[in-house]
Write an enzyme that holds these catalytic residues in place. Structure first.
Site, mmCIF file in Angstrom:
data_model
loop_
_atom_site.group_PDB
_atom_site.id
_atom_site.type_symbol
_atom_site.label_atom_id
_atom_site.label_comp_id
_atom_site.label_asym_id
_atom_site.label_seq_id
_atom_site.Cartn_x
_atom_site.Cartn_y
_atom_site.Cartn_z
ATOM 1 N N MET A 32 0.888 -1.157 0.025
ATOM 2 C CA MET A 32 -0.083 0.019 -0.049
ATOM 3 C C MET A 32 0.771 1.289 0.103
ATOM 4 O O MET A 32 1.830 1.388 0.676
ATOM 5 C CB MET A 32 -0.796 -0.092 1.263
ATOM 6 C CG MET A 32 -1.898 1.127 1.637
ATOM 7 S SD MET A 32 -2.599 0.784 3.021
ATOM 8 C CE MET A 32 -1.719 1.577 4.375
ATOM 9 N N SER A 106 3.779 -6.589 2.050
ATOM 10 C CA SER A 106 2.780 -6.167 2.873
ATOM 11 C C SER A 106 1.401 -6.721 2.054
ATOM 12 O O SER A 106 1.524 -7.846 1.921
ATOM 13 C CB SER A 106 2.628 -4.799 2.889
ATOM 14 O OG SER A 106 1.767 -4.333 3.839
ATOM 15 N N GLN A 107 0.375 -5.736 1.804
ATOM 16 C CA GLN A 107 -0.733 -6.479 1.268
ATOM 17 C C GLN A 107 -0.789 -7.093 -0.002
ATOM 18 O O GLN A 107 -1.498 -7.796 -0.403
ATOM 19 C CB GLN A 107 -1.897 -5.209 1.228
ATOM 20 C CG GLN A 107 -1.567 -4.239 0.151
ATOM 21 C CD GLN A 107 -2.785 -3.138 0.015
ATOM 22 O OE1 GLN A 107 -3.506 -3.043 0.834
ATOM 23 N NE2 GLN A 107 -2.597 -2.243 -0.879
ATOM 24 N N ASP A 224 6.647 -4.729 14.252
ATOM 25 C CA ASP A 224 5.958 -3.985 13.387
ATOM 26 C C ASP A 224 4.793 -3.147 13.788
ATOM 27 O O ASP A 224 3.783 -3.690 14.563
ATOM 28 C CB ASP A 224 5.265 -5.178 12.232
ATOM 29 C CG ASP A 224 4.697 -4.601 11.114
ATOM 30 O OD1 ASP A 224 4.086 -3.475 11.072
ATOM 31 O OD2 ASP A 224 4.784 -5.504 10.078
ATOM 32 N N HIS A 280 8.069 -2.783 10.243
ATOM 33 C CA HIS A 280 7.315 -3.304 8.816
ATOM 34 C C HIS A 280 8.038 -3.192 7.744
ATOM 35 O O HIS A 280 8.884 -2.261 7.231
ATOM 36 C CB HIS A 280 6.015 -2.227 8.677
ATOM 37 C CG HIS A 280 5.066 -2.939 7.540
ATOM 38 N ND1 HIS A 280 4.648 -4.215 7.959
ATOM 39 C CD2 HIS A 280 4.724 -2.475 6.479
ATOM 40 C CE1 HIS A 280 3.812 -4.472 6.693
ATOM 41 N NE2 HIS A 280 3.886 -3.392 5.847
#
Ligand SMILES: *[C@@H]1O[C@H](CO)[C@@H](O)[C@H](O)[C@H]1NC(C)=O
Ligand SMILES: *[C@@H]1O[C@H](CO)[C@@H](O)[C@H](O)[C@H]1NC(C)=O
Ligand SMILES: *[C@@H]1O[C@H](CO)[C@@H](O)[C@H](O)[C@H]1NC(C)=O
Length: 299
Positions: A32, A106-107, A224, A280
């Site tokens: 994202m 991530s996503q 994270d 993250h």
């Protein structure tokens, strides 16, 4: 250094060989707020991969017609549509027709998993998830509920909005909002995560496709602050009905009923969990080479 290898086929009249680089192509899916090709993020990552694995074909997925569009789509284009678009791109790329390894950021990790499950043209060998949210999120970035009571208040508030069908259609992150206080509502109303996790029904083809993977590697960033709860990066989540106690994948219903094939994949030695300290997506390149590239991308 990549060594050219001979790929040979026996035919009736003899042995036919073609020389080619031995590296399996790699597909990347950004997170994202990022795009396929920014020079400071995935652009640089792709360059590093090609330096380490000369001749390797790397496709960093761009969703939409430009880099700006790609960033916007990370927030506003429904994941189901994004996965369809990625599937088309892959189907039309002859360099990927023999299969590839996939690395999600991530996503992008859960989107790649959806691609594995839904897109028959995507023949993924090793699926690498860097900080993916496989059980979704219940919390806002940089807002830990335990450290801050206001954060818990906000996430309770968001519960009412996230499953509204208007929001589900328009905000990507709502499609993997997972409210442990209302599991049934999540299962019924999430228009993406609940489906790919076979929550309401078991889609057998999702299971079969997960089982075609050689390896599914999940990387969790212990410190994270973007992902709540962090265990989602290992497919764990809160126990239903509350938002403090956690249950990991191996103790979950998803695993024990083997609704997604993860238990069978685990029994075949194909499931891997790597935790590392840091926030993250904070990892060092030497770590990546040793733990990910050498075992999973150098094939
Ligand atoms: C399972 O998923 C595939 C791919 O998304 C879809 O085409 C199919 O209709 C689904 N099957 C069921 C029974 O929902
Ligand atoms: C990072 O997370 C680990 C595991 O949860 C914890 O032991 C450690 O204290 C954390 N480090 C920092 C700097 O917060
Ligand atoms: C889950 O916890 C159990 C102990 O209850 C442990 O044996 C298992 O390895 C854990 N699984 C994961 C994926 O961390």
């Amino acid at each position: 250094m990549g060594v050219p290898i001979l790929r040979c086929t026996t035919l009736i009249l003899g042995l036919f060989c073609v020389a080619s680089y031995g590296y399996t192509p790699i597909v990347l899916w950004h997170g994202m707020g990022d795009s396929c090709c920014f020079s400071f993020s995935l652009g640089a990552f792709k360059n590093r991969l090609t330096q380490q694995l000369p001749g390797v074909y790397v496709l960093s997925l761009r969703i939409g017609s430009s880099m700006v569009n790609d960033v916007e789509n990370g927030y506003f284009m429904h994941p189901n549509k994004q996965v369809e678009e990625a599937c088309e791109t892959i189907k039309n790329d002859p360099k990927l027709s023999d299969g590839f390894n996939a690395v999600g950021f991530s996503q992008g990790s859960q989107f790649l998993r959806a691609l594995v499950q839904r897109c028959s043209a995507a023949k993924v060998k090793n699926l690498i998830s860097l900080g993916g949210q496989h059980q979704g999120v219940y919390g806002l970035p940089n807002c830990g509920s335990l450290s801050h009571p206001t954060c818990d208040y906000f996430r309770r508030l968001l519960n009412h909005a996230a499953y509204n069908s208007f929001v589900q259609k328009r905000l990507v992150q709502a499609t993997y909002w997972h409210d442990p206080l209302n599991e049934d509502l999540y299962k019924k109303s999430s228009t993406f995560l609940s489906d790919i996790n076979n929550e309401l029904t078991v889609n057998e083809s999702y299971k079969e496709n997960i089982l075609k993977l050689d390896n599914f590697v999940m990387v969790l960033f212990e410190n994270d602050t973007m992902v709540q709860p962090v265990e989602s990066e290992f497919f764990g989540f809160y126990k239903p009905g509350q938002s403090v106690e956690l249950v990991n994948l191996t103790n979950s219903q998803l695993y024990n009923e083997d609704r997604l094939g993860l238990r069978e994949l685990d029994n075949k030695g194909g499931l891997h969990f790597l935790a590392l300290p840091g926030n993250h997506l904070e990892f060092e390149w030497p770590w990546f080479i040793k733990m990910i590239m050498e075992p999973y991308l150098k094939n």
